[in-house]
Scaffold this motif. Sequence first.
Motif, PDB file in Angstrom:
ATOM      1  N   MET A   5      10.471  -1.315   3.734  1.00  0.00           N
ATOM      2  CA  MET A   5       9.860  -0.662   2.574  1.00  0.00           C
ATOM      3  C   MET A   5       9.038   0.548   2.970  1.00  0.00           C
ATOM      4  SD  MET A   5       9.698  -2.870  -0.543  1.00  0.00           S
ATOM      5  CE  MET A   5       8.334  -3.947  -0.730  1.00  0.00           C
ATOM      6  N   GLY A   6       9.652   1.457   3.680  1.00  0.00           N
ATOM      7  CA  GLY A   6       9.009   2.757   3.889  1.00  0.00           C
ATOM      8  C   GLY A   6       9.231   3.599   2.643  1.00  0.00           C
ATOM      9  N   THR A   7       8.810   4.843   2.682  1.00  0.00           N
ATOM     10  CA  THR A   7       9.033   5.747   1.548  1.00  0.00           C
ATOM     11  C   THR A   7      10.526   5.822   1.218  1.00  0.00           C
ATOM     12  OG1 THR A   7       7.139   7.060   2.266  1.00  0.00           O
ATOM     13  CG2 THR A   7       8.647   8.100   0.711  1.00  0.00           C
ATOM     14  N   CYS A   8      11.341   5.933   2.270  1.00  0.00           N
ATOM     15  CA  CYS A   8      12.794   6.041   2.087  1.00  0.00           C
ATOM     16  C   CYS A   8      13.359   4.792   1.419  1.00  0.00           C
ATOM     17  CB  CYS A   8      13.463   6.271   3.443  1.00  0.00           C
ATOM     18  SG  CYS A   8      12.837   5.175   4.751  1.00  0.00           S
ATOM     19  N   GLY A   9      12.913   3.619   1.892  1.00  0.00           N
ATOM     20  CA  GLY A   9      13.396   2.359   1.338  1.00  0.00           C
ATOM     21  C   GLY A   9      13.017   2.213  -0.127  1.00  0.00           C
ATOM     22  N   ILE A  10      11.760   2.520  -0.434  1.00  0.00           N
ATOM     23  CA  ILE A  10      11.266   2.384  -1.810  1.00  0.00           C
ATOM     24  C   ILE A  10      12.052   3.312  -2.741  1.00  0.00           C
ATOM     25  CG2 ILE A  10       9.278   2.785  -3.317  1.00  0.00           C
ATOM     26  CD1 ILE A  10       7.515   1.973  -0.864  1.00  0.00           C
ATOM     27  N   ALA A  11      12.254   4.576  -2.284  1.00  0.00           N
ATOM     28  CA  ALA A  11      12.990   5.536  -3.111  1.00  0.00           C
ATOM     29  C   ALA A  11      14.424   5.074  -3.331  1.00  0.00           C
ATOM     30  CB  ALA A  11      12.962   6.912  -2.466  1.00  0.00           C
ATOM     31  N   ALA A  12      14.986   4.328  -2.367  1.00  0.00           N
ATOM     32  CA  ALA A  12      16.385   3.904  -2.463  1.00  0.00           C
ATOM     33  C   ALA A  12      16.543   2.584  -3.210  1.00  0.00           C
ATOM     34  CB  ALA A  12      16.992   3.796  -1.068  1.00  0.00           C
ATOM     35  N   GLY A  13      15.436   1.912  -3.537  1.00  0.00           N
ATOM     36  CA  GLY A  13      15.542   0.688  -4.337  1.00  0.00           C
ATOM     37  C   GLY A  13      15.135  -0.603  -3.650  1.00  0.00           C
ATOM     38  N   ALA A  14      14.328  -0.521  -2.581  1.00  0.00           N
ATOM     39  CA  ALA A  14      13.919  -1.725  -1.841  1.00  0.00           C
ATOM     40  C   ALA A  14      13.132  -2.702  -2.717  1.00  0.00           C
ATOM     41  CB  ALA A  14      13.081  -1.332  -0.629  1.00  0.00           C
ATOM     42  N   ARG A  15      12.368  -2.158  -3.669  1.00  0.00           N
ATOM     43  CA  ARG A  15      11.566  -3.030  -4.531  1.00  0.00           C
ATOM     44  C   ARG A  15      12.470  -3.916  -5.381  1.00  0.00           C
ATOM     45  NH1 ARG A  15       8.432  -0.336  -9.438  1.00  0.00           N
ATOM     46  NH2 ARG A  15      10.562  -0.467 -10.194  1.00  0.00           N
ATOM     47  N   GLU A  16      13.556  -3.336  -5.888  1.00  0.00           N
ATOM     48  CA  GLU A  16      14.502  -4.100  -6.693  1.00  0.00           C
ATOM     49  C   GLU A  16      15.198  -5.146  -5.822  1.00  0.00           C
ATOM     50  OE1 GLU A  16      13.723  -0.911  -7.075  1.00  0.00           O
ATOM     51  OE2 GLU A  16      12.961  -1.269  -9.090  1.00  0.00           O
ATOM     52  N   VAL A  17      15.486  -4.770  -4.583  1.00  0.00           N
ATOM     53  CA  VAL A  17      16.166  -5.688  -3.661  1.00  0.00           C
ATOM     54  C   VAL A  17      15.285  -6.883  -3.332  1.00  0.00           C
ATOM     55  CG1 VAL A  17      16.990  -5.910  -1.280  1.00  0.00           C
ATOM     56  CG2 VAL A  17      17.723  -3.970  -2.674  1.00  0.00           C
ATOM     57  N   ILE A  18      14.013  -6.628  -3.018  1.00  0.00           N
ATOM     58  CA  ILE A  18      13.147  -7.742  -2.602  1.00  0.00           C
ATOM     59  C   ILE A  18      12.906  -8.696  -3.773  1.00  0.00           C
ATOM     60  CG2 ILE A  18      10.783  -6.833  -2.977  1.00  0.00           C
ATOM     61  CD1 ILE A  18      10.126  -7.871  -0.128  1.00  0.00           C
ATOM     62  N   THR A  19      12.794  -8.174  -4.996  1.00  0.00           N
ATOM     63  CA  THR A  19      12.593  -9.102  -6.123  1.00  0.00           C
ATOM     64  C   THR A  19      13.870  -9.886  -6.403  1.00  0.00           C
ATOM     65  OG1 THR A  19      12.578  -7.072  -7.442  1.00  0.00           O
ATOM     66  CG2 THR A  19      10.594  -8.366  -7.465  1.00  0.00           C
ATOM     67  N   ALA A  20      15.031  -9.246  -6.217  1.00  0.00           N
ATOM     68  CA  ALA A  20      16.295  -9.979  -6.425  1.00  0.00           C
ATOM     69  C   ALA A  20      16.405 -11.124  -5.417  1.00  0.00           C
ATOM     70  CB  ALA A  20      17.485  -9.031  -6.283  1.00  0.00           C
ATOM     71  N   ILE A  21      15.979 -10.883  -4.177  1.00  0.00           N
ATOM     72  CA  ILE A  21      16.030 -11.929  -3.152  1.00  0.00           C
ATOM     73  C   ILE A  21      15.094 -13.081  -3.529  1.00  0.00           C
ATOM     74  CG2 ILE A  21      15.444 -12.457  -0.739  1.00  0.00           C
ATOM     75  CD1 ILE A  21      16.457  -9.633  -0.022  1.00  0.00           C
ATOM     76  N   LEU A  22      13.886 -12.747  -3.966  1.00  0.00           N
ATOM     77  CA  LEU A  22      12.936 -13.790  -4.384  1.00  0.00           C
ATOM     78  C   LEU A  22      13.519 -14.621  -5.522  1.00  0.00           C
ATOM     79  CD1 LEU A  22       9.596 -11.729  -4.426  1.00  0.00           C
ATOM     80  CD2 LEU A  22      10.207 -13.505  -2.781  1.00  0.00           C
ATOM     81  N   GLU A  23      14.116 -13.923  -6.505  1.00  0.00           N
ATOM     82  CA  GLU A  23      14.682 -14.629  -7.665  1.00  0.00           C
ATOM     83  C   GLU A  23      15.796 -15.577  -7.239  1.00  0.00           C
ATOM     84  OE1 GLU A  23      13.975 -11.214 -11.109  1.00  0.00           O
ATOM     85  OE2 GLU A  23      15.974 -11.541 -10.282  1.00  0.00           O
ATOM     86  N   GLU A  24      16.662 -15.094  -6.367  1.00  0.00           N
ATOM     87  CA  GLU A  24      17.810 -15.892  -5.967  1.00  0.00           C
ATOM     88  C   GLU A  24      17.375 -17.118  -5.151  1.00  0.00           C
ATOM     89  OE1 GLU A  24      20.380 -14.746  -7.474  1.00  0.00           O
ATOM     90  OE2 GLU A  24      21.761 -16.297  -6.742  1.00  0.00           O
ATOM     91  N   ILE A  25      16.387 -16.926  -4.272  1.00  0.00           N
ATOM     92  CA  ILE A  25      15.875 -18.034  -3.466  1.00  0.00           C
ATOM     93  C   ILE A  25      15.251 -19.091  -4.372  1.00  0.00           C
ATOM     94  CG2 ILE A  25      14.047 -18.691  -1.833  1.00  0.00           C
ATOM     95  CD1 ILE A  25      14.551 -16.055  -0.390  1.00  0.00           C
TER      96      ILE A  25
END
Lengths: 121, 195
Positions: A36-56
Motif C-alpha cells: 500500500m504505497g502511493t502506487c498501490g493505493i492509486a491502483a486499487g490496493a484499498r479495494e483489494v485488501i477489503t475484498a480479502i477481508l470480506e472473503e476470509i
Amino acid sequence: MARIDSLAELDKLRERLQEEMRLREGGEEVKVVVTMGTCGIAAGAREVITAILEEISKRGLKGVTVGQTGCAGLCHYEPLVEVERPGTEKVTYVHVDEKKAREIVSKHLVNGQVIKEWTIK
Amino acid sequence: MMEELAHHILDIARNSVEAGATRLEITVEEDTQSGVLRFVVGDNGPGMPEHVRRRMLDPFFTTKSGKKVGLGLPLLQMAVQRCGGHLEVSSAPGQGTTVVATFPYYCWDRPPLGDIPRTVVGLLAGSDQVDLCYRHVYNGQVFELDTVEIRLRLRGIPLQTPEVLLWLRQHLAESINNLCGGGEDGQDRLARRAG
C-alpha cells in the motif's frame, strides 16, 4: 440509536470470536500482505485488501493474517498481493483486483493451489 | 491521480505508519455553509527534519530506500492547487507531523471525499501497533471513533480480525451517514458528497 445497536453487535461478535479462539488448535499461520504505497493505493490496493477481508470472513477462514506494507518497487505491477505459507516460497500476485483477490483466497488460501498465471518470480 | 480524497488520506496516513507513528488522528470537516471541506491527518511519529521538509513536495525526493520518487504529498498538493485550495504541513523532529488539506466544498475539480470507512479499515488491517482516532464534523455536528475504546471493548480479541474490521466499516458507514445524510435533502447531500 443505531450507534448503541451497533456496539451491542460488536459485543456479540467478540463473544463468538472468543469462543472460536478457544476451539481452535494452534494451526499454521498463512500471511497475506498487500502493498500500500502511493502506487498501490492509486491502483486499487484499498479495494483489494477489503475484498480479502470480506472473503476470509465469509468463508470463516482461521489462521490467516492480513497485513500491509509500503511500495515494493514494482509500481507498474500494482496492486500486489503476497502470500506466505510457512515452509514454502513466497508467492507474489500482480495486477490484482477485487475479483482476483477473492479467487486468491478461495484457490490459494483454501485449497493451497497457486494461480500461476497471475504471479511473478 | 487519486480518484478520491479518501485515497489521499490513506496515502498520507500510510506515510505516518511507515515512519513509525503509533497514534493517528484523522479529521474530516465538511462545512456546506461556508463551503469548505478540510481533512487533517496528524501523527505522533518522529517528525520531519528541516532538509526533508524542504523537499517534501518534490516528486523526485523520497526518504524511502530503493526508490527514486515520492509522489504522495506532491499528488495531494496538485489536487489542492487544481481547485484553489490550501495545503499546510507542520512537522518537526520529536513533534510528529500534521497535514491539513483545505478544499472549496463546491468545485468541479475537487475529487469527491470517497469511501472513508473502507479507508479506515484498509489502514488498520495489519497495523497492530497503530491506534486511530477518526473524527467527522458536518456543519458543526461531530462523530468520533477511537480504536482505543474499541480495543477495550474487544477484551483481547485483535482489532485486526477480519470480522471485527468489517463490523467497523459498517459502523463507520452508518454513523457517517447518520451525521451527514439526515434531513429532507439527505439524498441530495449524499450525492454531492459522492461527487
